[in-house]
Scaffold this motif. Structure first.
Motif, PDB file in Angstrom:
ATOM      1  N   ASP A   5       1.286  -1.369  -0.077  1.00  0.00           N
ATOM      2  CA  ASP A   5       0.111  -0.039   0.109  1.00  0.00           C
ATOM      3  C   ASP A   5       1.274   1.116  -0.120  1.00  0.00           C
ATOM      4  O   ASP A   5       0.344   2.442  -0.407  1.00  0.00           O
ATOM      5  CB  ASP A   5      -0.466  -0.067   1.554  1.00  0.00           C
ATOM      6  N   GLU A   6       1.836   1.040   0.594  1.00  0.00           N
ATOM      7  CA  GLU A   6       3.368   2.345   0.625  1.00  0.00           C
ATOM      8  C   GLU A   6       3.722   2.377  -1.302  1.00  0.00           C
ATOM      9  O   GLU A   6       4.067   3.232  -0.319  1.00  0.00           O
ATOM     10  CB  GLU A   6       3.912   1.645   1.930  1.00  0.00           C
ATOM     11  N   MET A   7       4.053   1.279  -1.413  1.00  0.00           N
ATOM     12  CA  MET A   7       4.400   1.870  -2.567  1.00  0.00           C
ATOM     13  C   MET A   7       3.807   2.238  -4.030  1.00  0.00           C
ATOM     14  O   MET A   7       3.022   2.342  -3.802  1.00  0.00           O
ATOM     15  CB  MET A   7       5.185  -0.018  -3.203  1.00  0.00           C
ATOM     16  N   PRO A   8       4.691   3.208  -5.073  1.00  0.00           N
ATOM     17  CA  PRO A   8       3.674   3.723  -6.348  1.00  0.00           C
ATOM     18  C   PRO A   8       2.963   1.909  -6.809  1.00  0.00           C
ATOM     19  O   PRO A   8       3.730   1.515  -6.291  1.00  0.00           O
ATOM     20  CB  PRO A   8       4.860   3.810  -6.904  1.00  0.00           C
ATOM     21  N   GLN A   9       1.886   2.897  -7.902  1.00  0.00           N
ATOM     22  CA  GLN A   9       0.969   1.509  -8.037  1.00  0.00           C
ATOM     23  C   GLN A   9       2.086   0.777  -8.522  1.00  0.00           C
ATOM     24  O   GLN A   9       1.634  -0.172  -8.533  1.00  0.00           O
ATOM     25  CB  GLN A   9      -0.538   2.338  -8.416  1.00  0.00           C
ATOM     26  N   ASP A  10       2.159   1.422  -9.648  1.00  0.00           N
ATOM     27  CA  ASP A  10       3.582   0.453 -10.764  1.00  0.00           C
ATOM     28  C   ASP A  10       4.608  -0.649  -9.919  1.00  0.00           C
ATOM     29  O   ASP A  10       3.963  -1.561 -10.675  1.00  0.00           O
ATOM     30  CB  ASP A  10       4.163   1.468 -11.819  1.00  0.00           C
ATOM     31  N   ILE A  11       5.221  -0.158  -9.363  1.00  0.00           N
ATOM     32  CA  ILE A  11       6.017  -1.488  -8.171  1.00  0.00           C
ATOM     33  C   ILE A  11       5.171  -2.321  -7.383  1.00  0.00           C
ATOM     34  O   ILE A  11       5.321  -3.915  -7.866  1.00  0.00           O
ATOM     35  CB  ILE A  11       6.448  -0.981  -7.522  1.00  0.00           C
ATOM     36  N   ALA A  12       3.956  -1.730  -7.355  1.00  0.00           N
ATOM     37  CA  ALA A  12       3.017  -2.476  -6.811  1.00  0.00           C
ATOM     38  C   ALA A  12       2.374  -3.653  -6.844  1.00  0.00           C
ATOM     39  O   ALA A  12       1.938  -4.936  -7.282  1.00  0.00           O
ATOM     40  CB  ALA A  12       1.725  -2.074  -5.758  1.00  0.00           C
ATOM     41  N   ALA A  13       1.785  -3.289  -8.619  1.00  0.00           N
ATOM     42  CA  ALA A  13       1.350  -4.392  -9.554  1.00  0.00           C
ATOM     43  C   ALA A  13       2.642  -4.983  -9.944  1.00  0.00           C
ATOM     44  O   ALA A  13       2.080  -6.538  -9.885  1.00  0.00           O
ATOM     45  CB  ALA A  13       0.717  -3.317 -10.862  1.00  0.00           C
ATOM     46  N   ARG A  14       3.970  -4.642 -10.574  1.00  0.00           N
ATOM     47  CA  ARG A  14       4.513  -5.967 -10.666  1.00  0.00           C
ATOM     48  C   ARG A  14       4.998  -7.267  -9.230  1.00  0.00           C
ATOM     49  O   ARG A  14       5.111  -8.224  -9.689  1.00  0.00           O
ATOM     50  CB  ARG A  14       5.970  -4.833 -11.006  1.00  0.00           C
TER      51      ARG A  14
ATOM     52  N   HIS B  39      11.870  -0.124  -1.061  1.00  0.00           N
ATOM     53  CA  HIS B  39      12.800   1.463  -0.386  1.00  0.00           C
ATOM     54  C   HIS B  39      13.172   2.670  -1.696  1.00  0.00           C
ATOM     55  O   HIS B  39      12.316   3.416  -0.861  1.00  0.00           O
ATOM     56  CB  HIS B  39      13.365   0.581   0.094  1.00  0.00           C
ATOM     57  N   ARG B  40      13.689   2.236  -2.676  1.00  0.00           N
ATOM     58  CA  ARG B  40      14.129   3.059  -3.317  1.00  0.00           C
ATOM     59  C   ARG B  40      13.226   2.840  -4.606  1.00  0.00           C
ATOM     60  O   ARG B  40      14.253   2.406  -5.339  1.00  0.00           O
ATOM     61  CB  ARG B  40      15.024   2.882  -3.574  1.00  0.00           C
ATOM     62  N   PRO B  41      12.024   3.612  -5.070  1.00  0.00           N
ATOM     63  CA  PRO B  41      11.079   2.971  -6.211  1.00  0.00           C
ATOM     64  C   PRO B  41      12.379   3.959  -7.777  1.00  0.00           C
ATOM     65  O   PRO B  41      11.776   2.583  -8.965  1.00  0.00           O
ATOM     66  CB  PRO B  41       9.982   4.285  -6.252  1.00  0.00           C
ATOM     67  N   ASP B  42      12.767   4.890  -7.350  1.00  0.00           N
ATOM     68  CA  ASP B  42      13.159   4.443  -9.269  1.00  0.00           C
ATOM     69  C   ASP B  42      14.249   3.436  -9.430  1.00  0.00           C
ATOM     70  O   ASP B  42      15.036   3.044 -10.488  1.00  0.00           O
ATOM     71  CB  ASP B  42      14.176   6.357  -8.771  1.00  0.00           C
ATOM     72  N   GLU B  43      15.411   3.439  -8.154  1.00  0.00           N
ATOM     73  CA  GLU B  43      16.462   2.215  -8.290  1.00  0.00           C
ATOM     74  C   GLU B  43      15.678   0.650  -9.031  1.00  0.00           C
ATOM     75  O   GLU B  43      16.213   0.115  -9.146  1.00  0.00           O
ATOM     76  CB  GLU B  43      16.984   2.917  -7.016  1.00  0.00           C
TER      77      GLU B  43
END
Length: 189
Positions: free
Chosen positions: A14-23, A43-47
């Motif tokens: 729930d705390e992650m960006p939507q694209d990362i959570a979906a993956r 923990h580091r979305p861009d990375e």
């Protein structure tokens, strides 16, 4: 007492960006669990995005090295770099892709004593040099691979996979990312 996934904060879905959570949800459907590296790197979305984009470009592309050969490079170099997470996780994938319950343990501990073909030995000789002594790579190394039947693109892939996982091994070790217990038994029969 459960062991932490990482020494750094691990966000909830729930705390992650939507694209990362979906993956991550998609990976969970495929594996039946979420590999800890996905959770830890979130923990580091861009990375996370950059890491998995390059990972997928190397490990999932069509043509060239087989998927088992790619995983063999990961297991051999991760063993050399003493990365428990990558040896365990990619060892499971290697066992499955090679359809061989013994190969990952052999390659991780000492690939020179593993049951390998001459082509695989040439590949891992080069991968080891990339992992441990890349500054010493020269034309004779590439020639040995060409003589073993590797194309220029495949030679690039061997080096790129060994190099990428050298970075991955160091990152995972620095973050104390623990392999999922589920990986230990995958592909063992």
């Amino acid at each position: 007492m459960p062991h932490p996934i990482s020494r750094f904060p691990v966000p909830s879905l729930d705390e992650m960006p939507q694209d990362i959570a979906a993956r991550i949800r998609k990976v969970a459907e495929k594996f039946g669990f979420v590999p800890n590296v996905f959770l830890a790197l979130a923990h580091r979305p861009d990375e996370f995005r950059a890491f998995f984009a390059y990972h997928d470009a190397l490990m999932e592309r069509e043509g060239g090295l087989t998927k088992a050969e790619r995983e063999m490079i990961v297991v051999a170099t991760s063993g050399l770099n003493q990365c428990q997470y990558c040896v365990v996780a990619h060892g499971a994938i290697l066992r499955i892709r090679a359809k061989n319950a013994l190969i990952a343990d052999q390659v991780a501990v000492n690939w020179r004593k593993a049951d390998l073909t001459p082509r695989e030995r040439a590949m891992l000789t080069y991968a080891e040099k990339v992992a441990l002594n890349a500054q010493r790579i020269g034309e004779p190394d590439r020639q040995a691979l060409a003589e073993a039947g590797f194309t220029e693109d495949e030679i690039w892939d061997i080096g790129a996979i060994a190099g990428f996982f050298g970075m991955s091994n160091r990152l995972v070790n620095a973050a104390d990312i623990r392999p999922n217990d589920a990986f230990y038994m995958l592909g063992r029969g």
